[in-house]
Design an enzyme around this catalytic site. Structure first.
Site, mmCIF file in Angstrom:
data_model
loop_
_atom_site.group_PDB
_atom_site.id
_atom_site.type_symbol
_atom_site.label_atom_id
_atom_site.label_comp_id
_atom_site.label_asym_id
_atom_site.label_seq_id
_atom_site.Cartn_x
_atom_site.Cartn_y
_atom_site.Cartn_z
ATOM 1 N N ASP A 227 -55.695 3.519 -16.727
ATOM 2 C CA ASP A 227 -56.187 2.328 -17.413
ATOM 3 C C ASP A 227 -56.624 1.322 -16.375
ATOM 4 O O ASP A 227 -56.423 1.524 -15.186
ATOM 5 C CB ASP A 227 -55.072 1.755 -18.314
ATOM 6 C CG ASP A 227 -53.838 1.351 -17.496
ATOM 7 O OD1 ASP A 227 -53.810 0.241 -16.980
ATOM 8 O OD2 ASP A 227 -52.917 2.160 -17.339
ATOM 9 N N GLU B 78 -46.034 12.958 -17.144
ATOM 10 C CA GLU B 78 -46.530 13.041 -15.767
ATOM 11 C C GLU B 78 -45.984 14.275 -15.047
ATOM 12 O O GLU B 78 -46.539 14.715 -14.052
ATOM 13 C CB GLU B 78 -46.117 11.779 -14.984
ATOM 14 C CG GLU B 78 -46.714 10.502 -15.551
ATOM 15 C CD GLU B 78 -46.084 9.247 -14.961
ATOM 16 O OE1 GLU B 78 -46.812 8.261 -14.780
ATOM 17 O OE2 GLU B 78 -44.865 9.238 -14.692
ATOM 18 N N MET C 209 -45.082 0.782 -11.738
ATOM 19 C CA MET C 209 -43.771 0.161 -11.926
ATOM 20 C C MET C 209 -42.636 0.812 -11.131
ATOM 21 O O MET C 209 -41.474 0.451 -11.340
ATOM 22 C CB MET C 209 -43.445 0.140 -13.435
ATOM 23 C CG MET C 209 -44.504 -0.585 -14.251
ATOM 24 S SD MET C 209 -44.244 -0.561 -16.030
ATOM 25 C CE MET C 209 -42.811 -1.611 -16.201
ATOM 26 N N GLU C 210 -42.938 1.741 -10.238
ATOM 27 C CA GLU C 210 -41.846 2.448 -9.540
ATOM 28 C C GLU C 210 -42.011 2.613 -8.033
ATOM 29 O O GLU C 210 -41.021 2.613 -7.285
ATOM 30 C CB GLU C 210 -41.662 3.873 -10.144
ATOM 31 C CG GLU C 210 -41.290 3.927 -11.612
ATOM 32 C CD GLU C 210 -42.475 3.821 -12.547
ATOM 33 O OE1 GLU C 210 -43.613 4.089 -12.091
ATOM 34 O OE2 GLU C 210 -42.287 3.460 -13.715
ATOM 35 N N GLY D 129 -52.381 1.643 -13.271
ATOM 36 C CA GLY D 129 -53.503 0.809 -13.715
ATOM 37 C C GLY D 129 -54.376 0.471 -12.510
ATOM 38 O O GLY D 129 -53.867 0.006 -11.493
HETATM 39 N N1 SAH Z 1 -45.747 3.450 -23.391
HETATM 40 C C1 SAH Z 1 -44.940 4.140 -22.415
HETATM 41 C C2 SAH Z 1 -44.519 3.188 -21.345
HETATM 42 C C3 SAH Z 1 -45.532 3.104 -20.308
HETATM 43 S S1 SAH Z 1 -45.085 2.104 -18.963
HETATM 44 C C4 SAH Z 1 -43.755 4.713 -23.115
HETATM 45 O O1 SAH Z 1 -43.440 4.266 -24.193
HETATM 46 O O2 SAH Z 1 -43.145 5.639 -22.568
HETATM 47 C C5 SAH Z 1 -46.374 2.609 -17.885
HETATM 48 C C6 SAH Z 1 -46.011 3.673 -16.888
HETATM 49 O O3 SAH Z 1 -47.198 4.088 -16.233
HETATM 50 C C7 SAH Z 1 -45.103 3.177 -15.795
HETATM 51 O O4 SAH Z 1 -44.268 4.217 -15.362
HETATM 52 C C8 SAH Z 1 -46.073 2.705 -14.695
HETATM 53 O O5 SAH Z 1 -45.663 3.110 -13.418
HETATM 54 C C9 SAH Z 1 -47.410 3.339 -15.037
HETATM 55 N N2 SAH Z 1 -48.525 2.420 -15.371
HETATM 56 C C10 SAH Z 1 -49.716 2.851 -15.851
HETATM 57 N N3 SAH Z 1 -50.538 1.812 -16.092
HETATM 58 C C11 SAH Z 1 -49.866 0.687 -15.764
HETATM 59 C C12 SAH Z 1 -50.190 -0.708 -15.824
HETATM 60 N N4 SAH Z 1 -51.372 -1.132 -16.302
HETATM 61 N N5 SAH Z 1 -49.257 -1.604 -15.425
HETATM 62 C C13 SAH Z 1 -48.046 -1.183 -14.973
HETATM 63 N N6 SAH Z 1 -47.691 0.133 -14.896
HETATM 64 C C14 SAH Z 1 -48.577 1.071 -15.287
#
Ligand code: SAH
Length: 235
Positions: A217, A13, A193-194, A79
């Site tokens: 997504d 990002e 998530m932040e 998302g």
């Molecule tokens: N697979 C990634 C982890 C992704 S966690 C890795 O291994 O590094 C998803 C990140 O994108 C988080 O920082 C969150 O803020 C955001 N995000 C995107 N889509 C999301 C969803 N459907 N639910 C929760 N967070 C999502």
């Protein structure tokens, strides 16, 4: 000169921004990497929080306490859960809620205890700038990216974003989460998530905060696939 902090959770990002920084130098503190430099003649610090609310809150606090950040902008992916909030669209936050905050019956559901509120608003002036930038960015992107769903025009949305310590990757889970929030008059466009953690820290320090999230997504069973492709190729 005031320092603006630009925070993201993941390197994917942030990567595009790093290349824009003049005189970059890296400082490591509290398990995080901070890149200080200038952008458009302004002092800027770029930071990676890692994933989740605790990581985001400690990073935001370090930005303020150790790097003198006077405002924070979050940029990343999310998302889409609002009607018509599709992959490739952009959501500029008006405010944040923690969808996993529940201290009921002591406090009403979603209320952050001892704050007397569940919504943490973004700064209006900073948000207006982000909205303008997001609109310009999408206009530019339309001329540069082929969309498989030909004819689809990406949109910029503005509204509530819900944060929590869970990657939402199930349609029923996402629908349940939205339904429960709506019962309290909270109508989220996106989940991530932040953001709500950073909004709370900025509220504590009375500093302007704004956030922009590109929709990677739809928080459904495809979310992990869409997310991974999206952050690599587009974000
Ligand atoms: N697979 C990634 C982890 C992704 S966690 C890795 O291994 O590094 C998803 C990140 O994108 C988080 O920082 C969150 O803020 C955001 N995000 C995107 N889509 C999301 C969803 N459907 N639910 C929760 N967070 C999502």
């Amino acid at each position: 000169m005031t320092t603006i902090a630009i925070l993201s959770a993941l390197l994917d990002e942030q990567r595009g921004l790093l290349g824009e920084l003049s005189n970059p130098h890296k400082v490591r503190r509290g398990g995080r990497d901070f890149w200080c430099g200038q952008w458009h003649g302004r002092d800027v610090v770029l930071a990676l929080s890692k994933i989740g609310k605790v990581a985001a809150a400690t990073t935001a606090t370090t930005l303020i306490e150790s790097f003198g950040a006077k405002s924070i902008v979050f940029t990343g992916v999310a998302g889409g859960v609002g009607v018509g909030v599709n992959v490739g669209d952009v959501v500029v936050a008006s405010d944040f809620v923690q969808h996993d905050m529940d201290a009921s019956p002591l406090f009403s559901r979603y209320e952050v205890p001892l704050y007397g509120r569940s919504r943490f608003p973004c700064d209006a002036a900073l948000t207006a700038i982000l909205l303008e930038a997001a609109n310009e960015g999408l206009t530019w992107a339309c001329g540069h990216f082929e969309d498989e769903r030909s004819g689809y025009r990406r949109k910029v949305h503005q509204g509530l974003i819900a944060s929590g310590d869970r990657f939402v990757s199930d349609l029923a889970d996402a629908a349940g989460l939205v339904d429960a929030l709506q019962q309290f008059g909270l109508n989220p466009l996106a989940v991530e998530m932040e953001g709500a953690a950073v909004a709370q820290v900025c509220h504590d320090y009375a500093l302007p905060f704004a956030a922009v999230r590109t929709v990677s997504d739809r928080a459904d069973s495809q979310a992990h696939v869409d997310f991974s492709e999206f952050v690599n190729q587009v974000a």
